[in-house]
Design a protein around this motif. Structure first.
Motif, PDB file in Angstrom:
ATOM      1  N   PRO A  87      10.556  -1.856  -6.562  1.00  0.00           N
ATOM      2  CA  PRO A  87      10.792  -0.541  -7.164  1.00  0.00           C
ATOM      3  C   PRO A  87      12.212  -0.039  -6.888  1.00  0.00           C
ATOM      4  N   ARG A  89      15.138   3.134  -8.435  1.00  0.00           N
ATOM      5  CA  ARG A  89      15.369   4.266  -9.330  1.00  0.00           C
ATOM      6  C   ARG A  89      16.790   4.773  -9.136  1.00  0.00           C
ATOM      7  N   ARG A  91      19.420   7.676  -9.140  1.00  0.00           N
ATOM      8  CA  ARG A  91      19.451   9.128  -8.970  1.00  0.00           C
ATOM      9  C   ARG A  91      20.601   9.678  -9.806  1.00  0.00           C
ATOM     10  N   LEU A  97      21.185   4.677  -5.686  1.00  0.00           N
ATOM     11  CA  LEU A  97      19.904   4.052  -5.992  1.00  0.00           C
ATOM     12  C   LEU A  97      18.889   4.314  -4.894  1.00  0.00           C
ATOM     13  N   GLU A  98      17.669   4.633  -5.304  1.00  0.00           N
ATOM     14  CA  GLU A  98      16.537   4.657  -4.377  1.00  0.00           C
ATOM     15  C   GLU A  98      15.886   3.288  -4.499  1.00  0.00           C
ATOM     16  N   ARG A 160      16.652  -2.197 -14.394  1.00  0.00           N
ATOM     17  CA  ARG A 160      15.491  -1.331 -14.176  1.00  0.00           C
ATOM     18  C   ARG A 160      15.906   0.041 -13.660  1.00  0.00           C
ATOM     19  N   ALA A 161      16.935   0.099 -12.828  1.00  0.00           N
ATOM     20  CA  ALA A 161      17.415   1.388 -12.325  1.00  0.00           C
ATOM     21  C   ALA A 161      17.979   2.223 -13.474  1.00  0.00           C
ATOM     22  N   SER A 164      15.295   3.638 -15.510  1.00  0.00           N
ATOM     23  CA  SER A 164      14.475   4.652 -14.840  1.00  0.00           C
ATOM     24  C   SER A 164      14.943   6.069 -15.156  1.00  0.00           C
ATOM     25  N   THR A 165      16.167   6.206 -15.632  1.00  0.00           N
ATOM     26  CA  THR A 165      16.695   7.535 -15.951  1.00  0.00           C
ATOM     27  C   THR A 165      16.594   7.865 -17.430  1.00  0.00           C
TER      28      THR A 165
END
Length: 171
Positions: A87, A89, A91, A97-98, A160-161, A164-165
């Motif tokens: 996973p 994400r 920010r 990145l998380e 994917r990051a 995610s936004t």
């Protein structure tokens, strides 16, 4: 054939701090964290750099580059698959990145170190292998495999990051 002790005793001193750094990076990857994008790219860049330096140091760089390119293409999908399970994400407020914790960075870093170390030992014990066409292809291919897995993993996570936004369209 030298003993294990002789191999370790004759290892250049700069190798050990490098091993500690690789372990530290890998252990950092075990826990969830918020990091800048460039930090996620450290191990894949190390893998790419060491593989390209292996080509440059080869007796026959063209032959090593052929093995490298074929392995790179073959292992990109494996790296992509490794990146799919983690996973991540982006920010939007700060561009960091998380990232969830995982074993990939530790395994990948230790693999790069172990493979480069083993090849260094092999070529110092049997220097004639450096000029053998099969070993030139194989050593290039090992570097391409490392680079392909690292680049594929990084590309998968970054894609994917970014996604995610993205806002889903309203129905």
């Amino acid at each position: 054939m030298p003993s294990f002790f002789q191999i370790v005793a004759n290892t250049p001193l700069w190798v050990w701090p490098l091993m500690v750094f690789v372990l530290w990076l890998g252990l950092q990857g075990l826990r969830p964290r918020v990091i800048p994008v460039w930090r996620l790219a450290i191990l894949p860049i190390v893998g790419l750099t060491t593989s390209l330096s292996g080509i440059a140091q080869s007796v026959d760089p063209a032959r090593a580059a052929t093995g490298w390119a074929l392995a790179l293409l073959a292992f990109l999908p494996l790296g992509w698959a490794f990146g799919q399970g983690r996973p991540v994400r982006l920010r939007p407020e700060d561009g960091r990145l998380e990232v969830a914790g995982g074993w990939f960075a530790l395994g990948f870093g230790v693999s790069i170190f172990a493979v480069r170390y083993a090849m260094g030992v092999l070529f110092s014990v049997l220097p004639a292998l450096r000029a053998e066409p099969l070993w030139i292809h194989l050593s290039g291919a090992v570097g391409g495999m490392v680079a392909g897995i690292g680049i594929g993993w990084l590309a998968s996570l970054l894609r994917r990051a970014r996604r995610s936004t993205e806002v889903a369209p309203c129905a």
